[in-house]
Design a protein around this motif. Structure first.
Motif, PDB file in Angstrom:
ATOM      1  N   ASP A   1       1.353 -48.194   1.024  1.00  0.00           N
ATOM      2  CA  ASP A   1       0.199 -48.556   1.850  1.00  0.00           C
ATOM      3  C   ASP A   1       0.669 -48.872   3.264  1.00  0.00           C
ATOM      4  N   GLN A   2      -0.151 -48.465   4.223  1.00  0.00           N
ATOM      5  CA  GLN A   2       0.155 -48.638   5.643  1.00  0.00           C
ATOM      6  C   GLN A   2      -0.755 -49.731   6.186  1.00  0.00           C
ATOM      7  N   ILE A   3      -0.154 -50.799   6.707  1.00  0.00           N
ATOM      8  CA  ILE A   3      -0.927 -51.951   7.143  1.00  0.00           C
ATOM      9  C   ILE A   3      -0.712 -52.188   8.639  1.00  0.00           C
ATOM     10  N   TYR A   4      -1.823 -52.241   9.364  1.00  0.00           N
ATOM     11  CA  TYR A   4      -1.821 -52.564  10.791  1.00  0.00           C
ATOM     12  C   TYR A   4      -2.418 -53.958  10.966  1.00  0.00           C
ATOM     13  N   THR A   5      -2.494 -54.429  12.195  1.00  0.00           N
ATOM     14  CA  THR A   5      -3.064 -55.755  12.440  1.00  0.00           C
ATOM     15  C   THR A   5      -4.571 -55.782  12.210  1.00  0.00           C
ATOM     16  N   ASN A   6      -5.235 -54.644  12.289  1.00  0.00           N
ATOM     17  CA  ASN A   6      -6.692 -54.635  12.163  1.00  0.00           C
ATOM     18  C   ASN A   6      -7.232 -53.675  11.097  1.00  0.00           C
ATOM     19  N   ARG A   7      -6.362 -53.013  10.348  1.00  0.00           N
ATOM     20  CA  ARG A   7      -6.814 -52.081   9.314  1.00  0.00           C
ATOM     21  C   ARG A   7      -5.649 -51.739   8.400  1.00  0.00           C
ATOM     22  N   ASN A   8      -5.944 -51.086   7.300  1.00  0.00           N
ATOM     23  CA  ASN A   8      -4.879 -50.610   6.415  1.00  0.00           C
ATOM     24  C   ASN A   8      -5.336 -49.344   5.714  1.00  0.00           C
ATOM     25  N   TYR A   9      -4.368 -48.565   5.255  1.00  0.00           N
ATOM     26  CA  TYR A   9      -4.630 -47.311   4.567  1.00  0.00           C
ATOM     27  C   TYR A   9      -3.811 -47.271   3.285  1.00  0.00           C
ATOM     28  N   SER A  10      -4.453 -46.829   2.216  1.00  0.00           N
ATOM     29  CA  SER A  10      -3.742 -46.655   0.954  1.00  0.00           C
ATOM     30  C   SER A  10      -3.110 -45.274   0.936  1.00  0.00           C
ATOM     31  N   SER A  11      -1.977 -45.181   0.289  1.00  0.00           N
ATOM     32  CA  SER A  11      -1.261 -43.915   0.205  1.00  0.00           C
ATOM     33  C   SER A  11      -1.742 -43.094  -0.986  1.00  0.00           C
ATOM     34  N   ASP A  12      -1.850 -41.786  -0.784  1.00  0.00           N
ATOM     35  CA  ASP A  12      -2.162 -40.865  -1.882  1.00  0.00           C
ATOM     36  C   ASP A  12      -0.913 -40.535  -2.689  1.00  0.00           C
ATOM     37  N   GLN A  13       0.228 -40.692  -2.065  1.00  0.00           N
ATOM     38  CA  GLN A  13       1.501 -40.359  -2.712  1.00  0.00           C
ATOM     39  C   GLN A  13       1.868 -41.490  -3.681  1.00  0.00           C
ATOM     40  N   THR A  14       2.240 -41.125  -4.903  1.00  0.00           N
ATOM     41  CA  THR A  14       2.515 -42.142  -5.919  1.00  0.00           C
ATOM     42  C   THR A  14       3.983 -42.301  -6.254  1.00  0.00           C
ATOM     43  N   ARG A  15       4.809 -41.352  -5.835  1.00  0.00           N
ATOM     44  CA  ARG A  15       6.250 -41.469  -6.084  1.00  0.00           C
ATOM     45  C   ARG A  15       7.001 -40.751  -4.968  1.00  0.00           C
ATOM     46  N   PRO A  16       8.229 -41.171  -4.702  1.00  0.00           N
ATOM     47  CA  PRO A  16       9.008 -40.499  -3.650  1.00  0.00           C
ATOM     48  C   PRO A  16       9.434 -39.103  -4.112  1.00  0.00           C
ATOM     49  N   ASN A  17       9.407 -38.168  -3.198  1.00  0.00           N
ATOM     50  CA  ASN A  17       9.835 -36.802  -3.502  1.00  0.00           C
ATOM     51  C   ASN A  17      11.270 -36.534  -3.072  1.00  0.00           C
ATOM     52  N   TYR A  18      11.738 -37.231  -2.050  1.00  0.00           N
ATOM     53  CA  TYR A  18      13.058 -36.956  -1.490  1.00  0.00           C
ATOM     54  C   TYR A  18      14.005 -38.137  -1.547  1.00  0.00           C
ATOM     55  N   LEU A  19      13.499 -39.341  -1.434  1.00  0.00           N
ATOM     56  CA  LEU A  19      14.358 -40.512  -1.318  1.00  0.00           C
ATOM     57  C   LEU A  19      14.582 -41.233  -2.642  1.00  0.00           C
ATOM     58  N   SER A  20      14.358 -40.534  -3.731  1.00  0.00           N
ATOM     59  CA  SER A  20      14.538 -41.170  -5.037  1.00  0.00           C
ATOM     60  C   SER A  20      15.986 -41.172  -5.489  1.00  0.00           C
ATOM     61  N   GLY A  21      16.843 -40.504  -4.771  1.00  0.00           N
ATOM     62  CA  GLY A  21      18.260 -40.443  -5.132  1.00  0.00           C
ATOM     63  C   GLY A  21      19.041 -39.837  -3.992  1.00  0.00           C
ATOM     64  N   ASP A  22      19.846 -38.863  -4.284  1.00  0.00           N
ATOM     65  CA  ASP A  22      20.659 -38.171  -3.303  1.00  0.00           C
ATOM     66  C   ASP A  22      19.780 -37.195  -2.531  1.00  0.00           C
ATOM     67  N   VAL A  23      19.555 -37.459  -1.247  1.00  0.00           N
ATOM     68  CA  VAL A  23      18.662 -36.646  -0.431  1.00  0.00           C
ATOM     69  C   VAL A  23      19.140 -35.189  -0.392  1.00  0.00           C
ATOM     70  N   GLU A  24      20.415 -34.956  -0.243  1.00  0.00           N
ATOM     71  CA  GLU A  24      20.904 -33.588  -0.182  1.00  0.00           C
ATOM     72  C   GLU A  24      20.603 -32.835  -1.470  1.00  0.00           C
ATOM     73  N   GLU A  25      20.767 -33.496  -2.609  1.00  0.00           N
ATOM     74  CA  GLU A  25      20.469 -32.874  -3.894  1.00  0.00           C
ATOM     75  C   GLU A  25      18.978 -32.604  -4.014  1.00  0.00           C
ATOM     76  N   GLU A  26      18.137 -33.540  -3.602  1.00  0.00           N
ATOM     77  CA  GLU A  26      16.700 -33.359  -3.668  1.00  0.00           C
ATOM     78  C   GLU A  26      16.246 -32.187  -2.803  1.00  0.00           C
ATOM     79  N   ILE A  27      16.821 -32.033  -1.617  1.00  0.00           N
ATOM     80  CA  ILE A  27      16.435 -30.950  -0.723  1.00  0.00           C
ATOM     81  C   ILE A  27      16.850 -29.596  -1.303  1.00  0.00           C
ATOM     82  N   ARG A  28      18.024 -29.550  -1.938  1.00  0.00           N
ATOM     83  CA  ARG A  28      18.459 -28.308  -2.607  1.00  0.00           C
ATOM     84  C   ARG A  28      17.453 -27.914  -3.651  1.00  0.00           C
TER      85      ARG A  28
END
Length: 171
Positions: free
Chosen positions: A144-171
């Motif tokens: 979720d993205q929170i600002y001083t006057n509003r916030n937005y919920s994320s549609d993404q439910t899990r990380p696609n690239y940063l869940s482990g080794d980024v180089e392996e994920e990109i491959r």
């Protein structure tokens, strides 16, 4: 995040998380930059674009950011958020190369974005009477993205690239 070097070779640089629990928050924050390429100059950019035309279908090409490569990370001490409890995105990352760090600072202001695991706490910190100095927004562990006057919920439910080794994920 990839970059082309002066010698024309491509190098990849790992972006590591100090706290893996923040993977979704950081990935939602960085968006397309997780798989972007950087070039030092417009000649390198032209070469990379011509290679991408051959390798990627139209509409699926990664972003190319062209900015002179510096060998030191930008000094963000005066403009970055410094919270006693919560790290900025910059503080939460281990970035192997100053070019990659500078790209994320320039493109996303990661020195000014807090990571606060609890959504309710993030809203309290950001939308209270005294939001943190130099803080432009915060992200919760849920993305979720929170600002001083509003916030937005994320549609993404899990990380696609940063869940482990980024180089392996990109491959």
């Amino acid at each position: 995040m990839f970059q082309t070097r002066h010698d024309g070779n491509q190098g990849s640089y790992l972006i590591g998380l100090k706290d893996p629990e923040l993977a979704l928050a950081v990935e939602v924050c960085l968006k397309y930059l997780v798989v972007a390429f950087t070039c030092d100059n417009y000649e390198d950019e032209k070469v990379l674009k011509s290679l991408m035309v051959k390798m990627y279908p139209a509409g699926k090409r990664p972003t190319i950011i062209t900015s002179q490569f510096l060998q030191h990370v930008h000094d963000t001490r005066k403009r970055g958020v410094n919270h006693p409890q919560y790290p900025s995105v910059l503080q939460s990352l281990e970035i192997e190369d100053p070019v990659v760090a500078n790209c994320l600072i320039d493109q996303r202001n990661i020195e000014s974005i807090l990571l606060i695991k609890n959504r309710a706490e993030a809203r309290r910190v950001m939308q209270g009477k005294n939001p943190p100095a130099n803080c432009i927004q915060a992200f919760s562990v849920d993305g979720d993205q929170i600002y001083t006057n509003r916030n937005y919920s994320s549609d993404q439910t899990r990380p696609n690239y940063l869940s482990g080794d980024v180089e392996e994920e990109i491959r």
